[in-house]
Design an enzyme around this catalytic site. Sequence first.
Site, short mmCIF file in Angstrom:
data_model
loop_
_atom_site.label_atom_id
_atom_site.label_comp_id
_atom_site.label_asym_id
_atom_site.label_seq_id
_atom_site.Cartn_x
_atom_site.Cartn_y
_atom_site.Cartn_z
CG ASP A 96 -2.19 0.63 1.13
OD1 ASP A 96 -2.23 1.69 0.49
OD2 ASP A 96 -3.18 0.10 1.68
CG ASP A 196 -4.24 5.94 1.14
OD1 ASP A 196 -5.20 5.20 1.37
OD2 ASP A 196 -4.01 6.99 1.78
CD GLU A 246 -8.79 4.84 -0.66
OE1 GLU A 246 -9.59 4.54 0.23
OE2 GLU A 246 -7.79 5.55 -0.44
CG HIS A 320 -8.56 -0.51 5.66
ND1 HIS A 320 -8.49 -0.68 4.28
CD2 HIS A 320 -8.04 0.70 5.92
CE1 HIS A 320 -7.94 0.41 3.76
NE2 HIS A 320 -7.66 1.25 4.72
CG ASP A 321 -10.86 3.08 4.97
OD1 ASP A 321 -10.18 3.00 6.01
OD2 ASP A 321 -10.39 3.46 3.87
#
Length: 545
Positions: A96, A196, A246, A320-321
Amino acid sequence: MADFSSKVVYQIYPKSFMDSNGDGLGDLKGIIQKLDYLKNLGVDYLWLTPVFVSPQNDNGYDVADYRSIDPRFGTMADMEELIREADQRGMGLMLDMVFNHTSTEHEWFQKALAGEEKYQNYYIFREGTPDKLPTNWQSKFGGPAWEYVPSLGKWYLHLFDVTQADLNWDNPEVRDELKKVILYWKEKGVKGFRFDVVNLISKPERFEDDYEGDGRRFYTDGPHVHEYLKELTRDTGIDDMITVGEMSSTTLENCIRYSAPEEKELSMCFSFHHLKVDYKDGDKWKLMEPDRMALKKLFEKWQTGMQEGHGWNALFWCNHDQPRTVSRFGDEKKYWKESAEMLAASIHLMRGTPYIFQGEELGMTNAHYTSISQYRDVESLNYYKILLDQGKTEKEALEILAARSRDNGRTPIQWTEGRNAGFTEGTPWLEVTANYRKINAEKQIGDSDSIYAFYKKLVALRKEKDVISRGSIDFLEKENPDVLAYKREYEENELIVLNNLTSGEVKIQADPAWAGYHKLLGNYEGVQNDGCITLRPFETVVLEK
Ligand code: TEU
């Protein structure tokens, strides 16, 4: 650009995956212990959220050193072993890359604070006085997006936490530094990257107040973002590796450009519009039942739009969000298994590359915490205060967090029915969800009728059938809010995918041709077809020509 249409990615949130040393935090050795589990599921890539040195104010999305492993997760030797061991099992590691911002503890930011102009130009500093914010933009975690540094007489921009300072991508030195980070990990044998919030990297030339919103319209899909991505991909030679961006609050037009192979930017995009259909007035902190019609329209728009533009979607419900999908769009009580399986099939059979977020393959649910002391996430803690300031009672604020907190997706993986769900011998950093005796991997792995087995089947089918990986998509039942249905076609092959999004029975008119099709997959016995198909609660039926 390579083709990742038959691949499946599994997302690991290392902190909550498996703890090998009893300190209550998951670690790299823990992941190594579970590689056979992942291989058995059949996935191709493992995306690890950040494990780099970090103060962990945002669980590693505040990177202080892009080239070192945070000792909480292990050592570089552990990382190298993980890369090797995954490789031996036919799985590639994706790391990431948090390149929109660094931690304020990063050496660059520290040098900037110490007054070095070179490093101030790595970030977005603005001269000013403490009484006047450079713009009225809001941080995505609540509060203003600027922080004043008295010793410098300057403000710096942070779109996220105050300890996450935005990098200045207009500075070529910054772009070169980041390319070197990619090359460093590529050299180590990493097979792909997730970037990200990468559509926020290009800030506007002039900074102005936003009288319509929180500022995002000025920096989202910003002026040079495509140019910078092309440059990054070209100069690091990652065009044949799997790369996913993302994309925060993005548009279809931009995502086509980010992911169309001829653009050589990224292999695919995460977009989030379908995960806002339960935000009242578009506000995450206002609860609403999911608007199923809106959900269907968004899938249709993004699936057909990306198809027409040669773009490529990353397919996902969870990360994870996000809260857990079975709690959000399914029914975790009465139709736990049925709804978890329907939700899985509904996206895995679309056009794109599916992502499975750890625990999703077990039907893990939201955390159902009832006290603020159980939460760890910086966003949740900030918003708890904001909600109370807005006049909500503690009970109301906790109800909102229970539905919306990012910690819902971050609870430890439920491996067994033993202590701490088999995640740790110590005290878990975040409480295990109470239902682990019912929902755990041990129970499901050997059971051919489990949610895990269903996911395994979906992964295998994508590899067997070109119609799933490469077929075109066309939506059916477009005006029916209760059923998400589509047709996939490739050469002579055809699939009909019917998903009942509700807990009631739904009847739909069957195409007479379907009578000759056979059932490829489903989460109930048989198919109820007497000219009309009756879909049972959360039923998914896949018919193959
Ligand atoms: O997320 C970006 C992002 O916009 C969401 O986290 C969003 O802030 C959240 O859903 C708001 O409700 C990425 C990472 O996935 C996230 O974990 C990080 O916190 C964030 O970037 C900052 O790096």
